[in-house]
Design a protein around this motif. Structure first.
Motif, short mmCIF file in Angstrom:
data_model
loop_
_atom_site.label_atom_id
_atom_site.label_comp_id
_atom_site.label_asym_id
_atom_site.label_seq_id
_atom_site.Cartn_x
_atom_site.Cartn_y
_atom_site.Cartn_z
N PRO A 185 0.81 -1.29 0.00
CA PRO A 185 -0.09 -0.09 0.16
C PRO A 185 0.73 1.23 0.10
N ALA A 186 1.98 1.12 0.70
CA ALA A 186 2.82 2.56 0.77
C ALA A 186 3.41 2.85 -0.74
N ASP A 187 3.55 1.95 -1.44
CA ASP A 187 4.00 2.07 -2.80
C ASP A 187 2.82 2.71 -3.71
N VAL A 188 1.57 2.28 -3.45
CA VAL A 188 0.39 2.95 -3.95
C VAL A 188 0.20 4.41 -3.73
N PHE A 189 0.37 4.80 -2.41
CA PHE A 189 0.49 5.99 -1.61
C PHE A 189 1.43 6.77 -2.36
N MET A 190 2.45 6.31 -2.57
CA MET A 190 3.89 7.31 -3.28
C MET A 190 3.44 7.47 -4.83
N LEU A 191 2.75 6.59 -5.39
CA LEU A 191 2.66 6.81 -6.67
C LEU A 191 1.56 7.83 -6.85
N LEU A 192 0.46 7.69 -6.16
CA LEU A 192 -0.77 8.84 -5.99
C LEU A 192 -0.17 9.92 -5.76
N GLN A 193 0.70 10.03 -4.83
CA GLN A 193 0.92 11.13 -4.26
C GLN A 193 1.81 12.14 -5.23
N ILE A 194 2.78 11.47 -5.69
CA ILE A 194 3.68 12.19 -6.74
C ILE A 194 3.02 12.39 -7.83
N ALA A 195 2.28 11.53 -8.31
CA ALA A 195 1.22 12.00 -9.62
C ALA A 195 0.69 13.16 -9.37
N GLN A 196 -0.01 13.42 -8.20
CA GLN A 196 -1.06 14.54 -8.09
C GLN A 196 0.01 15.58 -7.73
N GLN A 197 0.99 15.40 -6.82
CA GLN A 197 1.73 16.61 -6.73
C GLN A 197 2.74 17.41 -8.11
N MET A 198 2.97 16.28 -8.84
CA MET A 198 3.83 16.81 -10.03
C MET A 198 2.94 16.80 -11.28
N ASN A 199 1.70 16.71 -10.98
CA ASN A 199 0.60 16.72 -12.18
C ASN A 199 1.29 15.55 -13.59
N LYS A 200 1.63 14.50 -12.90
CA LYS A 200 1.87 13.48 -13.91
C LYS A 200 0.87 12.50 -13.83
N SER A 201 1.00 11.56 -14.94
CA SER A 201 0.00 10.37 -15.04
C SER A 201 0.25 9.22 -13.93
N HIS A 202 -0.55 8.33 -13.65
CA HIS A 202 -0.28 7.13 -12.99
C HIS A 202 0.80 6.40 -13.98
N ASP A 203 0.43 6.23 -15.04
CA ASP A 203 1.27 5.40 -15.78
C ASP A 203 2.55 5.71 -15.81
N ALA A 204 2.96 7.27 -15.94
CA ALA A 204 4.41 7.76 -16.02
C ALA A 204 5.13 7.38 -14.76
N ILE A 205 4.36 7.57 -13.48
CA ILE A 205 4.81 7.22 -12.38
C ILE A 205 5.41 5.62 -12.21
N LEU A 206 4.37 4.93 -12.55
CA LEU A 206 4.37 3.40 -12.65
C LEU A 206 5.90 3.10 -13.45
N ALA A 207 5.81 3.49 -14.63
CA ALA A 207 6.95 3.40 -15.41
C ALA A 207 8.20 3.77 -14.54
N SER A 208 8.39 4.87 -14.15
CA SER A 208 9.43 5.24 -13.35
C SER A 208 9.88 4.35 -12.22
N PHE A 209 8.79 3.97 -11.55
CA PHE A 209 8.85 2.99 -10.49
C PHE A 209 9.45 1.62 -10.69
N ASN A 210 8.96 1.04 -11.78
CA ASN A 210 9.42 -0.08 -12.54
C ASN A 210 10.69 0.22 -12.91
N ARG A 211 11.15 1.19 -13.48
CA ARG A 211 12.57 1.34 -13.77
C ARG A 211 13.53 1.45 -12.70
N HIS A 212 13.16 1.86 -11.52
CA HIS A 212 14.10 2.13 -10.55
C HIS A 212 13.82 1.25 -9.51
#
Length: 163
Positions: free
Chosen positions: A76-103
Motif C-alpha cells: 500500500p505504501a507504494d500505491v500511496f507514493m505513486l498517487l502522491q507524486i502523480a498528484q503533486q507533480m501533475n503526472k499520469s499514474h502510468d508515468a510514475i508507474l513506469a519510473s517505479f518499474n525502472r528504479h
C-alpha cells in the motif's frame, strides 16, 4: 469474470507479500522511510480504511487502487507514493508507474522522485514527507476509531478542559 480474477489475484498478492516480502521504502530519507513502513503496515491491517483514505485524498476508485496493488507488488505504501507524486507533480499514474518499474531495486522511490523533479530538501520533497506523515496519522486514527466502542469525544473525559 475479469473482475473476479483480478480480485482473486489481489488477494493472493496480499497473502504472499504479507508472508514473504518485507517492504523497503528506499526513499533515501530515514524519516520518510519510517513513515512509509508504518503506513504500509497500518494499511495491510485495514485495507478498507486505506482505500477510503486514498479515495478521499486522490479522488481515485477502488479499482485503480486494486490494479496498482497488483502492479506494484502488494504494498500500500507504494500505491500511496505513486498517487502522491502523480498528484503533486501533475503526472499520469502510468508515468510514475513506469519510473517505479525502472528504479525498483536500484534507488527506489528516491530515484523516482528525482526523475519526476523532486530534489532532496526541496519544498516538493518536504510536501511529500508531510503528506506521508499525515496519511500515517489518519490511518492510525481511523483504525483507532473503528476499534473503539461506545461514546464519542475521543479522550474519555480525561482532558484538562479550560482553566
Amino acid at each position: 469474470m475479469k473482475t473476479t480474477l483480478l480480485h482473486l489475484f489481489v488477494i493472493m498478492v496480499y497473502t504472499m507479500s504479507a508472508q514473504t516480502v518485507t517492504f523497503k521504502a528506499g526513499t533515501g530519507d530515514k524519516e520518510l522511510d519510517v513513515q512509509l513502513n508504518e503506513l504500509n503496515a497500518s494499511a495491510k491491517l485495514d485495507m478498507k480504511a486505506f482505500k477510503v483514505e486514498m479515495n478521499t485524498s486522490f479522488n481515485c476508485g477502488n479499482q485503480l487502487i486494486d490494479e496498482l496493488m497488483v502492479k506494484m507488488g502488494g504494498n500500500p505504501a507504494d500505491v500511496f507514493m505513486l498517487l502522491q507524486i502523480a498528484q503533486q507533480m501533475n503526472k499520469s499514474h502510468d508515468a510514475i508507474l513506469a519510473s517505479f518499474n525502472r528504479h525498483k531495486g536500484k534507488g527506489g522511490w528516491g530515484a523516482v522522485a528525482k526523475e519526476m523533479g523532486i530534489k532532496p530538501g526541496s519544498p516538493e520533497f518536504h510536501a511529500l514527507k508531510n503528506s506521508a506523515k499525515g496519511k500515517n496519522g489518519k490511518m492510525k486514527g481511523k483504525k483507532a476509531n473503528n476499534d473503539s466502542k461506545g461514546g464519542g469525544g475521543g479522550n474519555n473525559g480525561k482532558g484538562k478542559g479550560k482553566k
